[in-house]
Write an enzyme that holds these catalytic residues in place. Structure first.
Site, PDB file in Angstrom:
ATOM      1  N   CYS A  72       0.916  -0.920   0.078  1.00 46.36           N
ATOM      2  CA  CYS A  72      -0.102   0.128   0.194  1.00 46.36           C
ATOM      3  C   CYS A  72       0.932   1.160   0.188  1.00 46.36           C
ATOM      4  O   CYS A  72       2.121   1.101   0.009  1.00 46.36           O
ATOM      5  CB  CYS A  72      -0.768  -0.123   1.488  1.00 46.36           C
ATOM      6  SG  CYS A  72      -1.887  -1.358   1.420  1.00 46.36           S
ATOM      7  N   ASP A  75      -3.687  -9.611   7.038  1.00 42.05           N
ATOM      8  CA  ASP A  75      -2.628 -10.039   8.313  1.00 42.05           C
ATOM      9  C   ASP A  75      -2.171  -8.300   8.627  1.00 42.05           C
ATOM     10  O   ASP A  75      -1.605  -7.692  10.092  1.00 42.05           O
ATOM     11  CB  ASP A  75      -1.328  -9.985   7.350  1.00 42.05           C
ATOM     12  CG  ASP A  75      -0.916  -8.893   6.378  1.00 42.05           C
ATOM     13  OD1 ASP A  75      -2.170  -8.637   5.869  1.00 42.05           O
ATOM     14  OD2 ASP A  75      -0.041  -8.695   6.446  1.00 42.05           O
TER      15      ASP A  75
END
Length: 638
Positions: A2, A99
């Site tokens: 990201c 996660d």
């Protein structure tokens, strides 16, 4: 993977700046955008999402149940399922399948002891309103980028420098940083007032200041400790195979397809082979190909893919492709390049993205742990007491003879300079890679403007980098080869290998690179490997060859390291020559403060007069100069 950013301000920040920062990181996360703003509007977190795990419910920023702690994460955490179950046993309630959420709960439970518990490639920013503090954590090797800047008491963090600029940090040259290239101290960038959070460190921001703390470093045993290692060669090989296989299997965990980059080198071939053993379907393997046979690895890569049962996908790249994409690749890398290989990786990632792939294996890190590059082999031979001088001379000649494509860059003549003298005083010797770095810097000196030459007179990037390292704790008493590996892992690995040959070129096209060799458990096992199992004679990465022999074709098993480079300019019709001419004639070339363009253009006119095996090094200098011009234009540098 990201894109993330954060602002910790005194008076807030304009929404237009936030929107620009999100937009500047869209390539890192095109699947969704999110922000969190404190009630007083002075703090903000931003996130652009590339959904890999928890596809339907992993939005960020994430907030703790009590509403006081907020986080954004870039990267992947391995072993996250086991950690999540332990946290649930302790009473933590999870709101997603991602996660990333484990970082939030680990921090709430354990504070800054969160960092050593995280395994993978990651950058994390935590906003703790209880402590009036922001914390930024970077993975152990600097695989994922994370930068920060302090401007008039306001603190900013971001995955990429362009997001900091969008938030209002000014764009200006750090003239010492611009000199360093891959040799500079890792935390220094080419932008004034903008630093990288160092690898294996976390930054604590409070009251308008940032303090850096280390939570992990690569601990290599001393030479005396290594002599007391009584393991057999078979035991060392078995241990390394086990930890590498575990790292590969952990990186197969995803809710999307995982593919692989593949060259003709042992690193990517070994990773692909181990991954394919754990997969029921063929892994798609993507290989860059060139029309110059000295630099093309297509035939060996195709044979390797077929051997392990993967599917082979060649991606041809031409000089025209590199010339057309050079400026865009520089914008994504935010640093200088000295070869077209970064642009080639940029084009490879684009092709992979266009094929519908979000996640790929890559082979970076093995060279830095196991002595893969030619200059490491030189050190291993030079300081091997079991070899006679005649044997050493013969091995040096063999190293030179088998690295025709890259020896002008990797194996220049030894440099005697104030910098090498300073390195010798600090270490007691001069690693061959220092000569390589100094040669690159010295090759640019004739093109400096008079003002710039006067400004940087007496400054040595490699000495500055060395003086930032814990020499006494990490290098003193180690074998010469291990000292070289540590130095390179703290300079060129994060500044060069993991930047414009890794994350930045992959994420330019929303592709997540996973790096099994840079799992810290693999690194810790590699640190304990005897040096003669890293480089045996002049055979680099001996332990890796033996540990993965069953998944390698003979051509790869027996092949020496060939550093990844793109072919140099061939003739007057080469598109790169036109790119240089146009770039050096631009207004940005006149505006940049580093090079005398009259001297540069004279050198460009003589480029094709260089012998073929030296042209790649000369052209490397021209590419660094072109990079500066492109950065001047793309970022509006002052």
């Amino acid at each position: 993977m990201c894109g993330i950013f954060a602002a910790m301000t005194r008076n807030g920040i304009a929404s237009s700046c936030v929107d620009r920062a999100l937009s500047s990181l869209n390539h890192r996360g095109p699947d969704g955008h999110g922000t969190w703003t404190s009630s007083d509007k002075r703090w903000i977190l931003g996130h652009t999402r590339l959904s890999i795990i928890g596809l339907s419910n992993g939005e960020q920023p994430m907030t703790s149940p009590d509403g006081k702690v907020h986080t954004v994460v870039n990267g992947e955490f391995y072993d996250y399922r086991e950690i999540r179950e332990r946290l649930r046993h302790d009473g933590c309630q999870f709101a997603s399948d991602s996660d990333s959420e484990i970082a939030l709960h680990l921090y709430q439970r354990d504070g800054m002891q969160v960092a050593p518990q995280l395994r993978g490639e990651f950058a994390v920013i935590i906003a703790d309103e209880r402590e009036n503090t922001m914390i930024a954590i970077r993975d152990r090797f600097g695989i994922k980028p994370l930068y920060y800047s302090v401007v008039n008491g306001d603190v900013f963090f971001a995955s990429e420098i362009k997001a900091l600029l969008a938030l209002g940090v000014p764009a200006a040259w750090d003239l010492q940083g611009a000199l360093g290239g891959m040799a500079r101290p890792h935390e220094q960038t080419e932008f004034a007032g903008i630093n990288a959070v160092p690898q294996g460190c976390y930054a604590v921001a409070k009251d308008g200041t940032v303090r850096i703390y280390s939570y992990w470093d690569w601990e290599i045993p001393t030479a005396d400790d290594m002599k007391r290692d009584n393991r057999t060669e078979a035991e060392v090989i078995a241990e390394f195979r086990s930890v590498l296989m575990d790292a590969v299997q952990q990186r197969l965990v995803a809710d999307v397809e995982v593919a692989s980059y593949l060259s003709g080198g042992i690193d990517s071939c070994a990773v692909l082979g181990l991954a394919q053993q754990a997969m029921a379907r063929p892994i798609r393997a993507f290989t860059l190909t060139f029309d110059n046979p000295l630099y093309d690895e297509a035939a060996i890569a195709e044979k390797q893919a077929k051997f392990v049962g993967a599917s082979y996908h060649p991606i041809p790249v031409t000089g025209r492709d590199i010339a057309d994409s050079y400026s865009d690749a520089i914008w994504h890398s935010e640093t200088q390049m000295f070869n077209g290989h970064g642009v080639a990786k940029y084009l490879l990632s684009k092709a992979v993205r266009d094929a519908g792939i979000k996640v790929v294996f890559t082979g970076e890190g093995a060279d830095e742990m196991l002595g893969g590059y030619p200059f490491f082999r030189v050190d291993a031979v030079k300081h091997n007491p079991a070899l006679s001088e005649a044997q050493k001379s013969a091995l040096f000649a063999e190293i030179l003879g088998t690295n025709e494509a890259s020896r002008a860059i990797m194996l220049p003549n030894e440099v005697n300079s104030p910098a090498t003298d300073a390195v010798r005083r600090r270490l007691g010797w001069v690693p061959t890679v220092v000569h390589t770095m100094e040669s690159m810097s010295n090759g640019l000196a004739p093109f400096f403007s008079n003002d710039y030459a006067a400004y940087i007179h007496g400054h040595s990037p490699i000495v500055a980098a060395l003086d930032r390292l814990p020499i006494g704790q990490r290098m003193t008493g180690r074998d010469h080869l291990n000292q070289s590996l540590y130095l390179y892992s703290k300079t060129a690995l994060p500044n060069f290998i993991l930047s414009y040959l890794g994350d930045r070129m992959e994420m330019a096209h929303s592709v997540e690179g996973r790096v099994p060799f840079l799992d810290h458990r693999v690194a810790e096992a590699a640190a304990r490997i005897p040096v003669d199992m890293k480089v045996k004679g002049i055979r680099e990465k001996h332990v890796l060859r033996e540990a993965t022999r069953d998944v390698l074709i003979p051509e790869v098993y027996n092949r020496q390291k060939h550093p990844f480079t793109t072919p140099p300019t061939r003739d007057k019709n080469d598109p790169m020559l036109a790119f240089y001419r146009d770039t050096f004639a631009s207004q940005a070339a006149k505006d940049q403060p580093i090079y005398d363009m009259q001297k540069v253009n004279k050198a460009l006119d003589k480029l094709l007069d260089c012998p073929d095996d030296e042209r790649i090094a000369v052209e490397g200098g021209l590419q660094r100069i072109a990079s500066v011009v492109v950065m001047q234009k793309k970022f509006g540098m002052s």
